[in-house]
Structures are given as structure tokens and as C-alpha cells.
Design a protein around this motif. Structure first.
Motif, PDB file in Angstrom:
ATOM      1  N   ILE A  32       0.876  -1.171   0.000  1.00  0.00           N
ATOM      2  CA  ILE A  32       0.000   0.000   0.000  1.00  0.00           C
ATOM      3  C   ILE A  32       0.913   1.221   0.000  1.00  0.00           C
ATOM      4  N   THR A  33       0.654   2.104  -0.938  1.00  0.00           N
ATOM      5  CA  THR A  33       1.462   3.322  -1.026  1.00  0.00           C
ATOM      6  C   THR A  33       0.546   4.521  -0.769  1.00  0.00           C
ATOM      7  N   GLY A  34       1.167   5.675  -0.582  1.00  0.00           N
ATOM      8  CA  GLY A  34       0.408   6.927  -0.532  1.00  0.00           C
ATOM      9  C   GLY A  34      -0.418   7.127   0.721  1.00  0.00           C
ATOM     10  N   LEU A  82      -1.696  -0.931  -3.895  1.00  0.00           N
ATOM     11  CA  LEU A  82      -2.919  -0.150  -3.686  1.00  0.00           C
ATOM     12  C   LEU A  82      -2.502   1.258  -3.271  1.00  0.00           C
ATOM     13  N   ASP A  83      -3.120   2.271  -3.900  1.00  0.00           N
ATOM     14  CA  ASP A  83      -2.823   3.654  -3.523  1.00  0.00           C
ATOM     15  C   ASP A  83      -3.827   4.111  -2.465  1.00  0.00           C
ATOM     16  N   ALA A  84      -3.351   4.440  -1.276  1.00  0.00           N
ATOM     17  CA  ALA A  84      -4.243   4.857  -0.184  1.00  0.00           C
ATOM     18  C   ALA A  84      -4.682   6.317  -0.329  1.00  0.00           C
ATOM     19  N   GLU A  85      -4.142   7.018  -1.277  1.00  0.00           N
ATOM     20  CA  GLU A  85      -4.570   8.396  -1.603  1.00  0.00           C
ATOM     21  C   GLU A  85      -4.605   9.305  -0.380  1.00  0.00           C
ATOM     22  N   GLY A  86      -3.574   9.228   0.402  1.00  0.00           N
ATOM     23  CA  GLY A  86      -3.432  10.152   1.533  1.00  0.00           C
ATOM     24  C   GLY A  86      -4.165   9.753   2.795  1.00  0.00           C
ATOM     25  N   ALA A  87      -4.860   8.615   2.769  1.00  0.00           N
ATOM     26  CA  ALA A  87      -5.629   8.195   3.954  1.00  0.00           C
ATOM     27  C   ALA A  87      -4.693   7.642   5.040  1.00  0.00           C
ATOM     28  N   TRP A  88      -5.258   7.496   6.230  1.00  0.00           N
ATOM     29  CA  TRP A  88      -4.517   6.920   7.362  1.00  0.00           C
ATOM     30  C   TRP A  88      -4.468   5.393   7.244  1.00  0.00           C
TER      31      TRP A  88
END
Ligand SMILES: [Zn+2]
Length: 385
Positions: free
Chosen positions: A4-6, A43-49
Motif C-alpha cells: 500500500i502506497t500513498g 494499492l494507492d491509499a490516496e493520503g488516507a490513514w
């Protein structure tokens, strides 16, 4: 292997941005995105925690089912329902009922421990009663109370992780001794114990207090009782942070007295949780759910309709704790109490149990041992989540 990135990864007392979380069933590494192995699923977490998975050590039921159903399907439903609220492991919690009901519930929990996770993992049971005080029943049925029975907990030791009992009923101390010897966490609750009785139990190995302030005499400055002992001793305290079982000011007071390392948020949820208003059974008694309250006909609070993600939001809102500190109360602290050495943190070697939360601390996705078990963009079985 996946990554998981981002996301903003909560690791220990801080959070890490600009890094990737690499995992299979366990966390493998937290590393710069540029160092990820080529070709793996990302998976891009798009800035989430990205937060350690929640561990609920006190939950009876949710989504219309209850631990006391004594049924594999009920535990599966609870596991899936809780995962929608960020829970990755839990202790199905029994009620004071007749012995046959309790045995059946424990049999179902034992079988569920080894089931492949389609939701939160079953860690083993929390036995709440029947070894409690007749004068502090809460919503427990007093007709089935029993004297604390060391032989029962020794016989069921493989299933039991935590037992709530009233120390004043354990007059010779043999029950607490059995819990200590069998490695079962002793938690004091539904009790009329004096300060001295409670402190003696803590000295003899009790490690926690069940839903502090509920099921015990209110704190009094001349007779501090179990509540006072819980605040004075170096033990864990469960708190039902729904604003109904205790006032938000008490969330803040508790934080000042216990610090972030000794508070465990629990749901104490009953089968009506997630289903809105209505009438439900809890341990053989009828409970009416109205708004955030679940009550018996005489007005006694009867479990809750709280979920652990909401508890976290409530606690954060009342105390101002940042997420990386508040998250301990639902992840690392309960894992530590249970002695789960590879749960409750996001760290290499730990199980890949984590939750992705948005800026409002609402659950986006939940992973149990590396497997995605909840995604809020998909349809859910459990109404009103
Ligand atoms: Zn309970």
C-alpha cells in the motif's frame, strides 16, 4: 506480497508519510516507494490513514446475532460486521446464562478460533459472568449467578482469554489463582468490591477492569471502591466511549489519570448494534434500542450499540488526542492486555492487520492477515453501517 502506497502509516507514537507498506500475511517492511520490489500488486491509499487493526475485547454481538447463540454462523456474522468497523480481532463475550448456554457459546468460540478469516479473527472468549455480584448485575440475569469456579475456567482454558468477575465473591482467592495459573486475563467488574478488595486482587494478578464506572458503585472520595482502585493501580481500564455509559468529561479525566497506555476502548455491543431502533434479546432479556441507548424495560443500560470506530471518533473528539495516540486505545493496548505479541502495531513481523481510515476517521478498508475483508465501496450485508 502486496503493498500500500500513498498513506500515512501509524507506526508507534508517530506516523510516516511518503513510504510504502509491504506485506503478505504479515508486515514485511515499511520502505520508500522507490525501493518496492518490481511487479507487485499495489494499492494507492490516496493520503488516507493506515492504522493498526482494532481489537475489541468486549463485544457480545452485532448485526442481529450474539455470542450466546452458540452458533458458528453467528460468530461469522459478528466477524464480518465488526470488520466493517475496523476490528481485525475480537473476543466474543458471553453473558450470565445457564451453564448449557455458556458451554455451547464457548464450544462455538473454540471452533471459530481456527476458521479462516472472512472478517475479524476470533481470539477466544471473554466470559462476562456468571461469577459476578448480585448487586451489580447491569443487564446480566441474576438467576444464573454462580460462585467463582476454578475448575470451570481450568477446564475451558483453551477457549478463555479474559474473565470478568467480582473479586469479593472469590472469598478464598482460588478463582483468581486459577486464572493467573492458566494465563487467562482477570478483569474485575460487575462488582461491589471495596477499594481494599480490589487492590488485593490487583496485587494477586488481576490486570484490568471491565467497563470502568459501569457495573460498580460510583466513585466516592471516602469509599473509592473498585472505580477508585482502578484509577489508583497500574491496570488497564475498559471504557465504553459512547457518551451514554460515561460522560465525555470522564473520557478526559480518565486520560489525565491513566494516560494513553492503560485505557482500552470497548464496544460492549449487543445484537442490535448496526440495526437501528428496535427490540432485541440480550442473554435472555429484552433490550430496547433507542438512539445511542440500549436498555432493559426498567431503564438499566444493557450493552451498547457502539462500534469501535465510533468509540475512537468519540474519544478523539472529546480529548483532542491525535489519531496516532488515540489509535493505541483500540489496537496496541488491548493486544498488550491479551499478550498478543504480533498484533496491535504496524511493524515488520506483526500480522498484517490494519485499517484504512479517511480524514474523519471513518473506515475505508479493513485488512486481516493481509486479506482485504471490508471495502466501503462494496455492498455490505450489515444494514446501517
Ligand atoms: Zn458486556
Amino acid at each position: 506480497m502486496k503493498a500500500i502506497t500513498g498513506g500515512k502509516i501509524i507506526a508507534g507514537r508517530t506516523w510516516l508519510g511518503g513510504t510504502a507498506l509491504l506485506f503478505d500475511g504479515r508486515v514485511l517492511d515499511i520502505l520508500p516507494k522507490s525501493e518496492l520490489p518490481a511487479g507487485i500488486e499495489t494499492l494507492d491509499a490516496e493520503g488516507a490513514w493506515i492504522v493498526p487493526g482494532f481489537v475489541d475485547i468486549h463485544v457480545h454481538g452485532v448485526c442481529g446475532v450474539d455470542t450466546m447463540d452458540g452458533a458458528a454462523e453467528s460468530l461469522e456474522t459478528i466477524a464480518a460486521g465488526l470488520a466493517a468497523h475496523g476490528v481485525t480481532a475480537f473476543c466474543p463475550t458471553t453473558m450470565t446464562m445457564d451453564e448449557a448456554h455458556i458451554e455451547a457459546a464457548l464450544d462455538a468460540v473454540e471452533a471459530a478460533k481456527n476458521a479462516p478469516p472472512n472478517g475479524a479473527r476470533v481470539l477466544g472468549a471473554h466470559l462476562e459472568g456468571p461469577y459476578i455480584s448480585a448487586s451489580r448485575l447491569g443487564a446480566q440475569d441474576g438467576t444464573h449467578l454462580r460462585r467463582p469456579d476454578p475448575e470451570f475456567v481450568r477446564r475451558r482454558k483453551s477457549t478463555l482469554r479474559l474473565v470478568t468477575f467480582a473479586p469479593e465473591e472469590d472469598t478464598d482467592g482460588r478463582f483468581l489463582e486459577a486464572l493467573r495459573e492458566e494465563g487467562i486475563v482477570a478483569s474485575l467488574g460487575h462488582s461491589q468490591a471495596t477499594y481494599e478488595q480490589a487492590m488485593k486482587a490487583f496485587r494477586n494478578g488481576a490486570k484490568s477492569v471491565t467497563h470502568l464506572f459501569n457495573g460498580m458503585p460510583p466513585f466516592h472520595h471516602r469509599t473509592p471502591g473498585l472505580a477508585g482502585a482502578a484509577l489508583d493501580a497500574d491496570v488497564f481500564c475498559e471504557l465504553i466511549a459512547d457518551g451514554v455509559h460515561s460522560h465525555p468529561a470522564v473520557f478526559r479525566l480518565l486520560l489525565k489519570m491513566k494516560g494513553v497506555e492503560r485505557i482500552i476502548l470497548v464496544s460492549d455491543a449487543m445484537r442490535g448494534a448496526c440495526l437501528g431502533e428496535g427490540e432485541w434479546d440480550l442473554g435472555g432479556q429484552t433490550v430496547t434500542v433507542h438512539g445511542p441507548e440500549a436498555k432493559l424495560a426498567d431503564g438499566t443500560l444493557a450493552g451498547s450499540v457502539l462500534t469501535l470506530d465510533l468509540a475512537l471518533r468519540n474519544y478523539g473528539a472529546a480529548t483532542g488526542l491525535p489519531l496516532w495516540e488515540a489509535a493505541r486505545l483500540v489496537s496496541e493496548n488491548p493486544a498488550r492486555l491479551l499478550g498478543e505479541r504480533d498484533r496491535g502495531r504496524i511493524e515488520p513481523g506483526y500480522r498484517a492487520d490494519f485499517v484504512i481510515l479517511d480524514e474523519g476517521w471513518r473506515v475505508i478498508k479493513t485488512f486481516v492477515e493481509g486479506k482485504e475483508v471490508f471495502d466501503r465501496h462494496e455492498n455490505r450485508d450489515c444494514k446501517g453501517l
